[in-house]
Design an enzyme around this catalytic site. Structure first.
Site, short mmCIF file in Angstrom:
data_model
loop_
_atom_site.label_atom_id
_atom_site.label_comp_id
_atom_site.label_asym_id
_atom_site.label_seq_id
_atom_site.Cartn_x
_atom_site.Cartn_y
_atom_site.Cartn_z
CG ASP A 74 -1.73 -34.60 102.26
OD1 ASP A 74 -1.73 -33.60 103.00
OD2 ASP A 74 -0.72 -35.01 101.68
CB SER A 86 -3.90 -45.43 100.04
OG SER A 86 -3.69 -44.11 100.53
CD GLU A 91 4.13 -30.13 100.54
OE1 GLU A 91 4.71 -30.98 101.22
OE2 GLU A 91 3.48 -30.42 99.50
CG LEU A 118 -4.84 -35.46 118.10
CD1 LEU A 118 -5.75 -35.73 119.29
CD2 LEU A 118 -3.66 -34.60 118.51
CG ASP A 146 2.73 -45.71 103.04
OD1 ASP A 146 3.12 -44.83 103.82
OD2 ASP A 146 2.97 -45.70 101.81
#
Length: 313
Positions: free
Chosen positions: A246, A285, A133, A214, A240
């Site tokens: 990451d 999270s 990114e 995976l 979620d």
């Protein structure tokens, strides 16, 4: 070294079809960006972590950096530039699956010049974590300057020099990205259909070590031997899945920095990823060392891994 974004997250019952308008059930603005997410995850797992990246001179910059310092990340190498802070528009359906559209914004400034301004901290790092990114010249410059281990999460898959990919130890990609990287390294070559064979093919082309994630099935790991080892994930109920990859990468980097083997670090990282999908958002999270991680269920006497050889590449 990587991206920092503000994540504009919405929840929907299902994802819309092309041309369809749906109502969302909630909306929130949270910190994100693959680089920032991975830095936060690594720091929460006990690694001394420095973030190198770029934000704008706008209110969204405060959102993008809001949790990093609280997570223990050194943000003194995050630079404000004359561009809007990166933005990710994230839609999550009731099953926890997401779609994401990213506007790079200020992350476009995290190139070679940004790397040179932070050269000392990058060169001294035990593990340098990079993603797709930020500009390719920034990825290449950081990989070339690193004296420690380079963890390249080439997501999204962007064109980079072959030498950069071969310097990765490990290259971390999902199964779709693995095929794209293989095609980049071996144009015109035959792409294997099996995931383990993709890993074996990347190793055969000279990539030092490979981890293919995976999702709920865990990961495949190939280090210095020809074996491809399957690392299963704990079974959890996903709320979620945004940023779970990451969380995996950050935990993997923390394990490697602490001197763990790639396989042992991956075993811990799949548990961190499984913990993360049980919460909403990305960085909020992620577990700390004080949190209890979900366990992998394995038969008695089984260490929770499976070894496969793959076919010849």
């Amino acid at each position: 070294m990587g991206s920092l974004n503000g994540d504009q997250g919405v929840t929907v019952d299902r994802h819309p079809a092309p041309g369809e308008t749906l109502g969302a059930t909630s909306m929130a603005l949270r910190p994100g960006g693959k680089g920032a997410n991975q830095a936060g995850a690594a720091a929460r797992r006990g690694a001394a972590t420095v973030m190198v990246g770029s934000v704008g001179r706008d209110a969204a910059a405060d959102v993008a950096t809001s949790l990093l310092a609280d997570s223990g990340v050194d943000v003194t190498h995050v630079t404000a530039v004359d561009a809007p802070t990166g933005l990710a528009m994230v839609a999550v359906d009731r099953s926890g699956e997401n779609t994401i559209v990213v506007v790079p914004g200020a992350n476009g400034a995290t190139g070679r010049d940004a790397l040179l301004a932070s050269a000392t901290v990058v060169a001294s790092a035990a593990v340098v974590v990079l993603q797709g990114e930020i500009p390719a010249d920034g990825i290449a410059a950081a990989a070339g300057l690193a004296s420690g281990r380079v963890l390249l999460n080439l997501a999204p898959v962007v064109p980079v020099d072959r030498e950069v990919v071969l310097s990765a130890d490990p290259l971390v990609v999902n199964e779709h990205e693995a095929a794209l990287v293989l095609a980049q390294l071996d144009p015109g070559g035959v792409l294997p259909s099996e995931e383990a064979d993709l890993v074996a093919a990347l190793r055969a082309l000279g990539v030092r070590s490979v981890v293919v994630t995976l999702g709920a099935r865990g990961a495949l790991v190939a280090d210095r031997s020809d074996a491809v080892v399957a690392v299963p994930s704990p079974r959890v109920t996903a709320v979620d899945s945004s940023g779970a990859g990451d969380a995996f990468v950050g935990a993997l980097a923390a394990g490697l920095a602490a001197g763990e083997t790639l396989l042992d670090a991956a075993r811990q990282a799949v548990r961190v990823g499984a913990f993360a999908v049980q919460g909403v958002g990305t960085q909020p999270s992620y577990p700390t060392l004080a949190d209890t991680l979900p366990e992998v269920e394995a038969p008695d006497g089984d260490d929770g891994t499976t070894t496969t050889t793959g076919v010849d590449a």
